[in-house]
Write an enzyme that holds these catalytic residues in place. Structure first.
Site, PDB file in Angstrom:
ATOM      1  N   GLY B  87      47.159  42.033  23.081  1.00 42.68           N
ATOM      2  CA  GLY B  87      46.116  42.359  22.124  1.00 42.68           C
ATOM      3  C   GLY B  87      44.820  42.469  22.901  1.00 42.68           C
ATOM      4  N   SER B 117      50.872  41.747  28.503  1.00 40.78           N
ATOM      5  CA  SER B 117      49.569  42.416  28.422  1.00 40.78           C
ATOM      6  C   SER B 117      48.428  41.383  28.485  1.00 40.78           C
ATOM      7  CB  SER B 117      49.517  43.295  27.173  1.00 40.78           C
ATOM      8  OG  SER B 117      48.408  44.134  27.192  1.00 40.78           O
ATOM      9  N   ALA B 118      47.703  41.129  27.403  1.00 44.34           N
ATOM     10  CA  ALA B 118      46.627  40.129  27.449  1.00 44.34           C
ATOM     11  C   ALA B 118      47.162  38.754  27.849  1.00 44.34           C
ATOM     12  CB  ALA B 118      45.926  40.041  26.091  1.00 44.34           C
ATOM     13  N   HIS B 154      49.555  47.597  31.974  1.00 45.24           N
ATOM     14  CA  HIS B 154      49.456  49.008  31.537  1.00 45.24           C
ATOM     15  C   HIS B 154      48.867  49.863  32.660  1.00 45.24           C
ATOM     16  CE1 HIS B 154      50.105  47.754  27.321  1.00 45.24           C
ATOM     17  NE2 HIS B 154      49.148  46.858  27.482  1.00 45.24           N
ATOM     18  N   GLU B 189      53.813  50.626  32.798  1.00 47.38           N
ATOM     19  CA  GLU B 189      54.509  50.337  31.538  1.00 47.38           C
ATOM     20  C   GLU B 189      55.971  50.025  31.822  1.00 47.38           C
ATOM     21  OE1 GLU B 189      52.924  50.003  28.904  1.00 47.38           O
ATOM     22  OE2 GLU B 189      51.151  51.280  28.994  1.00 47.38           O
TER      23      GLU B 189
END
Lengths: 232, 232
Positions: B87, B117-118, B154, B189
């Site tokens: 997020g 991710s985060a 990413h 990714e």
């Protein structure tokens, strides 16, 4: 009336043309012959940055490197015009705070402001709509509030063919509005906002306006956006 | 030995498949049946986030919503495994600090860590290589340092056909190295890094390694990157 403001999305036009080749006329008209202090702290190499911009604009504009001054904060407190260049917004805010330039600019609201990319972020209420990587803690996200709304420079439309799974720019701005109320103008490459007295106009290219809990709307070149200067 | 670490680039596979469809095997093997506390604070709607991940992984993994606990900090201080979802990294760090979860995780290094991710950014020495918009001041950029290097989730290669004049991802990481010494693994990714004891391996997809003042190098699936755990 506080000093006029010109906020550019980007310094480099597409196709490798000289910096600000797309904005020479509006820059000359906005600055009107005033001596302009150039603020290069968004990039690591200040001399190189000033040389690059001077080669492109030096014949049109009386550009002066702020980082060469013995007391940049004192210089900026008396300046009639300032031009804050792009680069990394976190580094820019960190350095202008550390050097007293942020306070100098706040104490001199009549100073005519020009910003590009990170310099445009610095003119907003906060730097919370930058695209940059947080390479250094700026010691607080509040910025100059020379306009009462936020700008997202280098605004990018979603690419429907992309397989990238990171957030689109629009998704990032929705996240901003989950925590902040200010409208956000997404300035596409080549676009700028120009405030003179109590008038605000879009130039150079189209833009996209995002407001909390509202459908985004498209803005056209020449649109009168003065209503954004008096938020309800 | 501190607890094992699994750091994913992304939660959503391309093409609209269920979250983590690309990483079910490595997740099951990494978690090994442990109850896992899911940390949803990177997104605004915590219940919705947990429901989305539970639908995808609930049959494989004993997933428990941390935000539903009466004292999340106390829960995390005793946890055997944690899964920090993606997020906005600024919101995530802001909230886990405010709720005492950051200190709880620091006091519990044996806790098996999973991030996406985060959540991957949170496992690094600092959050300075996130791609996210700084929608809230996290109160400091230091993070958990569960690995001694930085990850850029990413990771995107430059698009040679683009007319966009903002920085490429590689240019942003060069800016990071102008101010910070840590190596940066750009995880494309679908890629992940898995540390078990003193071994680190790349899985899922290729990656690109950036070191200060060195030419970036490509990393292949299965590469042994254990040397990154003992920086010179």
């Amino acid at each position: 009336m506080p000093g006029d403001v010109l906020l550019l999305s980007n310094s480099r036009p597409p196709g490798g043309a000289a910096p600000f080749a797309h904005a020479r006329e509006i820059l000359a008209s906005h600055l009107g012959g005033r001596p302009v202090w150039f603020v290069p702290y968004a990039r690591a190499d200040h001399d190189d940055y000033v040389a690059w911009v001077s080669r492109a604009l030096g014949q049109d504009i009386d550009l002066r490197p702020l980082h060469r001054e013995p007391d940049p904060a004192a210089t900026i407190a008396d300046a009639r015009a300032v031009f804050v260049g792009g680069g990394n917004t976190f580094r820019l805010l960190h350095d202008v705070r550390r050097l007293g330039i942020l306070d100098g600019l706040r104490a001199n609201p009549d100073c005519r402001y020009t910003g590009s990319s990170a310099g445009t972020n610095l003119a907003c209420p906060t730097m919370r709509t930058t695209n940059d990587m947080p390479i250094v803690d700026p010691g607080g996200f509040d910025a100059l509030a020379r306009v009462p709304f936020q700008v997202n420079p280098h605004y990018l439309d979603p690419d429907p063919t992309s397989t990238h799974q990171g957030e689109t720019r629009e998704e990032r701005i929705v996240e901003f509005h989950e925590m902040n109320p200010e409208p956000v103008v997404g300035l596409r490459e080549g676009a700028w906002l120009h405030r003179t007295d109590d008038t605000l106009r879009l130039g150079g290219n189209t833009a996209r306006l995002f407001r909390r809990d509202e459908t985004p709307v498209e803005l056209a070149v020449g649109d009168d956006l003065s209503w954004l200067l008096t938020p309800s």
